[in-house]
Design a protein around this motif. Sequence first.
Motif, short mmCIF file in Angstrom:
data_model
loop_
_atom_site.label_atom_id
_atom_site.label_comp_id
_atom_site.label_asym_id
_atom_site.label_seq_id
_atom_site.Cartn_x
_atom_site.Cartn_y
_atom_site.Cartn_z
N HIS A 269 -2.34 44.35 65.62
CA HIS A 269 -2.00 44.81 64.29
C HIS A 269 -0.57 45.33 64.22
O HIS A 269 -0.06 45.91 65.18
N TYR B 36 -10.66 51.45 68.38
CA TYR B 36 -9.62 50.74 67.65
C TYR B 36 -8.42 50.43 68.56
O TYR B 36 -7.89 49.32 68.57
N ALA C 61 -11.56 53.86 57.10
CA ALA C 61 -10.78 53.61 58.32
C ALA C 61 -10.97 52.18 58.81
O ALA C 61 -10.06 51.59 59.38
N PHE C 62 -12.16 51.65 58.60
CA PHE C 62 -12.46 50.30 59.08
C PHE C 62 -12.74 49.33 57.94
O PHE C 62 -13.39 48.31 58.14
N VAL D 49 -4.95 52.84 59.41
CA VAL D 49 -6.17 53.14 60.15
C VAL D 49 -6.14 54.57 60.67
O VAL D 49 -7.13 55.30 60.60
N SER E 280 -11.15 56.11 67.40
CA SER E 280 -9.75 55.88 67.74
C SER E 280 -9.61 55.11 69.04
O SER E 280 -8.77 54.20 69.16
N ARG F 222 -1.85 49.80 61.53
CA ARG F 222 -2.15 50.88 62.48
C ARG F 222 -2.00 52.25 61.83
O ARG F 222 -2.80 53.16 62.06
#
Length: 216
Positions: free
Chosen positions: A153, A145, A58-59, A161, A142, A158
């Motif tokens: 982004h 982010y 995810a990151f 992610v 979440s 998006r």
Amino acid sequence: MANTTTEHDEKPLRKMSSSFKDLSSRLNSQAPDAHLDLASFSRACAQVSPLFRCLGIAFRFAEMDYVAKVDDLAKASESIVTLQAMVDRDVEADCVRKAGSHTRNLLRVKRGLDMVRVLFEQIIDSETPYHLRGSSLKNPASTAYSQVFAPYHGWAIRTAVAAGMYALPTKAQLLKKLNEEGNSARIQMQNYVAASAPVILYIDKLYLSRGLGIDW
């Protein structure tokens, strides 16, 4: 036989919180116009990299981008003493917003630090003092982010992610990767949140005082 240190033997959270406590103490012990040492700052930022790796796919974008930009700041510190001098040099060269400039990279690194700060705040707020194990990191991650990275982004990142959030480790898995227990992890997270805040504020003021803005 040489003494080797494995990843499991290390304490990334403690290194993170300790490094930023040192930076925060330097800022608090000096005059209002105190300067932050670039070499010390880049070393402290490097201690945050393992956390991004532990968060998984995810990151992954954040890890790659963050590590590269911290490396750039570390190299810059070989010839530039302070963050202020680095930014002022880019202002004079009229290259602040150019891709690859130290000042642009610093702003991205600052967002990485801020994302971790918000993530830790969300984890702490979602748990009782002695219960930092078990549940999902999806909501804290979440939120972090959305607050810090999402505004900068495009749709593709998006979306990627959002999909990656389902592959995040659980809190228990994250603590195992960081070689921490629940209560000690909470303390180190609290220490990082408290210590990183004045450092992040210092960087924001550095940009705003020069009319550079921070939303780009």
